[in-house]
Design a protein around this motif. Structure first.
Motif, mmCIF file in Angstrom:
data_model
loop_
_atom_site.group_PDB
_atom_site.id
_atom_site.type_symbol
_atom_site.label_atom_id
_atom_site.label_comp_id
_atom_site.label_asym_id
_atom_site.label_seq_id
_atom_site.Cartn_x
_atom_site.Cartn_y
_atom_site.Cartn_z
ATOM 1 N N PRO A 182 0.848 -1.204 0.000
ATOM 2 C CA PRO A 182 0.000 0.000 0.000
ATOM 3 C C PRO A 182 0.882 1.253 0.000
ATOM 4 C CG PRO A 182 -0.844 -1.604 1.551
ATOM 5 C CD PRO A 182 0.475 -2.137 1.080
ATOM 6 N N LYS A 201 2.028 5.237 0.093
ATOM 7 C CA LYS A 201 1.653 6.473 0.785
ATOM 8 C C LYS A 201 1.554 7.629 -0.214
ATOM 9 C CE LYS A 201 3.785 5.018 5.124
ATOM 10 N NZ LYS A 201 4.839 5.295 6.137
ATOM 11 N N SER A 256 0.457 -4.262 -9.901
ATOM 12 C CA SER A 256 0.289 -3.796 -8.520
ATOM 13 C C SER A 256 0.614 -2.307 -8.396
ATOM 14 C CB SER A 256 1.183 -4.605 -7.581
ATOM 15 O OG SER A 256 2.561 -4.381 -7.860
ATOM 16 N N GLN A 291 -2.652 1.264 -8.020
ATOM 17 C CA GLN A 291 -2.655 2.272 -6.967
ATOM 18 C C GLN A 291 -2.506 3.690 -7.525
ATOM 19 O OE1 GLN A 291 -0.876 1.218 -3.123
ATOM 20 N NE2 GLN A 291 0.042 -0.549 -4.136
ATOM 21 N N PRO A 323 -3.931 6.041 -3.830
ATOM 22 C CA PRO A 323 -3.239 7.133 -3.129
ATOM 23 C C PRO A 323 -2.661 8.190 -4.065
ATOM 24 C CG PRO A 323 -1.855 5.186 -3.181
ATOM 25 C CD PRO A 323 -3.177 4.774 -3.753
#
Length: 612
Positions: free
Chosen positions: A361, A363, A437, A441, A522
């Motif tokens: 994940p 930032k 992946s 995001q 994000p």
């Protein structure tokens, strides 16, 4: 790839071998079905060889018994009367025909099923591979030509993988066996029969080379036609607005006529080859009959032996007839197969590095370190870019068109890789992560948002395929899209036209924002998201964008400086370089290019307000 200037029939063989080797995994999956089909094919040919033997016995033991004084050597048949023997042999002919028809049925059906299964796997692999090739490939390739390779080129592979090669292989093996049998029957007649083989081989090699050349030209023209059609239909609005129909029709007509000429030439050459084989077969049979009848009259050979020999000779030439018949098809299929392989052999420029890991994940802190990039050598687009955007910050990319702004965000998405330098997210080189992946995001909203010919719900869900109906609706509400979606005939289940043509520009953009929102990424990239919208739609889209980008690292490309003012960092990019960077206030104080652009837009805006 095999070149058409290689000698004759041998020119097709490397292509066939290359195709079979490349698609051997798909072929092996159908091994059982192919084996059964091949065995049935051999059985069909074997039974075909048995057909003249009952006639031989009828001639030698019933019609002309004087030629044979010895018994058949088959106890059951030797005990029969002439009438019973005749009845048994004629029933045998029927039985052989029935068994041969059954074997042929299983052979054809089995090979067709195997070919269909193989074709499906190959088409799926090609489509998947095309989806993963880099943008640099797709920018150079013609979409219509690629569509032709996915559709008609793969259809023709059926002929070279199963429907032509395997039968020809079986017939060719049978030819060897029958030549041996003919030598066993009578070596002199066998030599006469095969005397025409060199002439056949020479004719086939010469004509096959010409057929192959013509077929490759035809496939290239068909690809060009498909590309022209796809391009004009995809931009039909511009075509009609600029009255380009006649020009595009002339281009298409030229390719179409030339393709027709090439097709007619290939068919003419293939037909000529077939007629040549028929002539050689006739000559061979005539020579065998001329000599064979003399041997029968001398009683060195029985009429039944000559009958079997002529039938064998006729059957033995079947592979030649088949080769002549399928030469054009094999050449077309080989050319199509090589076109498919040309695409499959392309290694994507952008792919997962060895040892790449799933991205954790993120930032959202993004850093460009001395990044340079060029689409072509000696034509730099970005030159030694370095900057940092911290998690949650909004950065605006401004400057004249062609400066490299869109290229910059394309590098962040790893649609391309920098030639020099590196791009870091959360202090890790993005090339350490698997592509899927990483891209999962990052949300993207483009100026011309592409929607698919699917339901509204599906179009939003493409942002996150695991999204629930509730999450899709929440994303639509965030994007100010829920109300107009509910007003559609079937609400969220309404099927949109191709590229979302049934919606207005503002509606398409808000669905695109909903698609970006449902991903909950994000990092957000906005590339001219409000360009071309009227004031009302622009206001609704800007509201949605504010909610979408809240707390997320955001890259905004815009020529309109109004939404740029609030950015945490503004990069003025021109000629592939960052000439100015800072906040709006800092750049205004600097009094450079950004300040001049802002002053110009402010003056134009005030002028428009005065006119109103």
């Amino acid at each position: 790839m095999a070149r058409p200037d290689r000698k004759s029939l041998r020119a097709a063989l490397p292509g066939i071998v290359r195709i079979l080797r490349r698609f051997s995994p798909q072929i092996r999956q159908q091994k059982n079905l192919l084996v059964v089909s091949f065995v049935a094919l051999i059985a069909e040919i074997f039974l075909h060889l048995l057909e003249p033997w009952p006639l031989k016995f009828i001639f030698d033991y019933i019609l002309l018994p004087g030629f044979k004084t010895q018994p058949l050597g088959i106890p059951f048949l030797d005990e029969l009367s002439p009438f019973a023997l005749l009845t048994t042999l004629t029933l045998g002919l029927v039985a052989i025909a029935a068994l041969r028809a059954t074997a042929a049925y299983f052979s054809v059906v089995g090979m067709s099923l195997a070919a269909t299964n193989i074709l499906t796997e190959i088409r799926a692999d090609l489509y998947s591979h095309l989806q993963r090739l880099s943008l640099s490939f797709h920018h150079k390739a013609k979409s219509g030509d690629l569509i032709t390779r996915v559709t008609s080129d793969i259809d023709r592979l059926r002929e070279v993988t199963v429907m032509a090669v395997m039968p020809l292989l079986a017939h060719s093996l049978t030819l060897v066996g029958m030549i041996a049998v003919m030598f066993w029957l009578h070596w002199e007649l066998a030599l006469i029969a095969i005397a025409v083989f060199p002439l056949f081989i020479f004719s086939t090699m010469r004509l096959t080379k010409r057929i192959r050349q013509v077929v490759r030209q035809q496939r290239q023209r068909e690809g060009a036609m498909a590309a022209t059609a796809a391009e004009s239909i995809g931009a039909i609005k511009i075509v009609q607005a600029l009255s380009l129909q006649d020009m595009l029709e002339n281009t298409f007509f030229s390719h179409n006529r030339q393709s027709l000429k090439d097709s007619a030439k290939a068919q003419r050459l293939a037909a000529g080859l077939e007629r040549m084989v028929e002539l050689l077969v006739g000559v061979s049979i005539a020579l065998v009959l001329w000599r064979g009848v003399q041997l029968v009259l001398r009683q060195s050979l029985t009429p039944g032996d000559l009958l079997v020999f002529v039938n064998y000779l006729r059957i033995a030439f079947k592979p030649m007839r088949q080769l002549a018949k399928y030469t054009g098809q094999i050449a077309k299929a080989t050319a199509s197969g090589e076109r498919v392989l040309d695409v499959l052999d392309i290694v994507p420029d952008i792919r997962d590095a060895r040892g790449a890991i799933e991205a954790p994940p993120l930032k959202g802190t993004v850093q460009f370190k001395n990044v340079s990039f060029a689409y072509e050598q000696n034509k730099s687009i970005l030159k030694d870019l370095s900057f940092v955007v911290y998690s949650g910050q909004h950065v605006a990319l401004v400057g004249p068109s062609g400066g490299g702004k869109s290229t910059l965000v394309s590098l962040l998405l790893r649609l391309y890789d920098p030639l020099e330098g590196k791009i870091l997210i959360d202090a890790h080189d993005i090339r350490e992560y698997k592509l899927h992946s990483l891209r999962q995001q990052i949300s993207v909203v483009l100026q011309d948002s592409i929607l698919f010919a699917a339901s509204v719900k599906d179009n939003i869900a493409y942002g996150c395929l695991q999204a629930s109906d509730q999450e899709i609706e929440q994303a639509a509400r965030l994007a100010n899209a829920h109300n107009f979606i509910m007003a559609l005939p079937q609400g969220y289940d309404t099927i949109l036209g191709e590229r979302g043509a049934t919606l207005s520009g503002g509606q398409r953009q808000r669905i695109a924002i909903a698609r970006a929102a449902v991903r909950q990424a994000p990092i957000v990239i906005l590339d001219e998201p409000t360009t071309g919208l009227d004031q009302e739609n622009e206001h609704a889209v800007n509201e949605a964008l504010e909610r979408l980008t809240k707390g997320r690292t955001t890259f905004l490309i815009s020529h309109n400086l109004k939404p740029v003012v609030q950015a945490d960092l503004i990069l003025y990019i021109e000629g592939g370089k960052i000439l100015e960077k800072g906040t709006h206030i800092e750049l205004i104080r600097l009094g450079g290019r950004y300040a001049a652009m802002y002053a110009l837009q402010s003056t134009e805006g005030n002028g428009l307000m005065a006119m109103r």
